[in-house]
Design an enzyme around this catalytic site. Sequence first.
Site, mmCIF file in Angstrom:
data_model
loop_
_atom_site.group_PDB
_atom_site.id
_atom_site.type_symbol
_atom_site.label_atom_id
_atom_site.label_comp_id
_atom_site.label_asym_id
_atom_site.label_seq_id
_atom_site.Cartn_x
_atom_site.Cartn_y
_atom_site.Cartn_z
ATOM 1 N N SER A 1 -5.719 -0.174 13.286
ATOM 2 C CA SER A 1 -6.523 1.049 13.286
ATOM 3 C C SER A 1 -7.080 1.241 14.674
ATOM 4 O O SER A 1 -7.299 0.262 15.404
ATOM 5 C CB SER A 1 -7.683 0.906 12.293
ATOM 6 O OG SER A 1 -8.736 1.821 12.586
ATOM 7 N N GLY B 1 0.838 -1.192 0.000
ATOM 8 C CA GLY B 1 0.000 0.000 0.000
ATOM 9 C C GLY B 1 0.867 1.233 0.000
ATOM 10 O O GLY B 1 0.596 2.221 0.668
ATOM 11 N N TYR C 1 -14.752 -3.658 8.745
ATOM 12 C CA TYR C 1 -13.418 -3.039 8.758
ATOM 13 C C TYR C 1 -12.805 -3.121 10.151
ATOM 14 O O TYR C 1 -11.656 -3.561 10.317
ATOM 15 C CB TYR C 1 -13.534 -1.580 8.313
ATOM 16 C CG TYR C 1 -12.259 -0.792 8.430
ATOM 17 C CD1 TYR C 1 -11.254 -0.924 7.475
ATOM 18 C CD2 TYR C 1 -12.056 0.098 9.485
ATOM 19 C CE1 TYR C 1 -10.078 -0.202 7.570
ATOM 20 C CE2 TYR C 1 -10.886 0.830 9.590
ATOM 21 C CZ TYR C 1 -9.891 0.675 8.628
ATOM 22 O OH TYR C 1 -8.731 1.390 8.739
#
Length: 255
Positions: free
Chosen positions: A142, A18, A155
Amino acid sequence: MNNHSGQKLAGKIAVVTGGSSGIGLATAKRFVEEGAHVVITGRREKELKEAAAFIKTNVTTVVGDVSRLEDLDRLYAVVKEKHGHIDILFANAGAGTIAPLATATEAHFDQTFDVNVKGVFFTVQKALPLFKDGGSIILTSSVSNVLGLPGFSAYAASKAAVRNFARAWTMELKDRRIRVNSMSPGPIDTPALETTTGLTAEQARQAAAQFATQIPMGRRGEPEEIATAVAFLASDESSYITGIDLAVDGGMAQV
């Protein structure tokens, strides 16, 4: 090789998934500034080329999707041919689209877990044969790994899985002195909010403003602020740190 004393990663070989935008790009650039050679991967060739031009030096690009195992094999074939080994892996590629529980599709769920969980799992597994003992692996989790975020439950659950990978792999890789840590960003000012979440530009702006009200520091973070933290986890400065989740979130998930 420039072994400047100020360079924390002089001569190291780093792989960043990424790596074509946002956190991955800022971190790859920081790694190079700290003396590393980086190999970045991402799905879009145009963005990867632009990223390499931004980083300027000591960068190799490989187009690929981390959820496709043959793409990972190709990535590591390039790393092996060019560098022969890996010192640092930043498994950062991730995806998060908004979908309420009541209406989420199987495709939404599968894409989220294919990239964020399966992708991270095999990104690390397939790196191991090239990994130098004593290296460092950083996984992007996250703040959602501990928060309830309506509309982002797939997510958030995928990021909680990533947090657990860091714990298990710390144990599995300890005999090789490979440290594994997760790093959990809060809301960061990257293109992803507008480009990948499924929000319109206006909704993305509102979401950013909403996030800011939930953060003690009152603002979103900058990609460079994440890059600094990842560079710390990648370097010998964090030599006694493994298995942790380093929140870089302006306090969002801490208070």
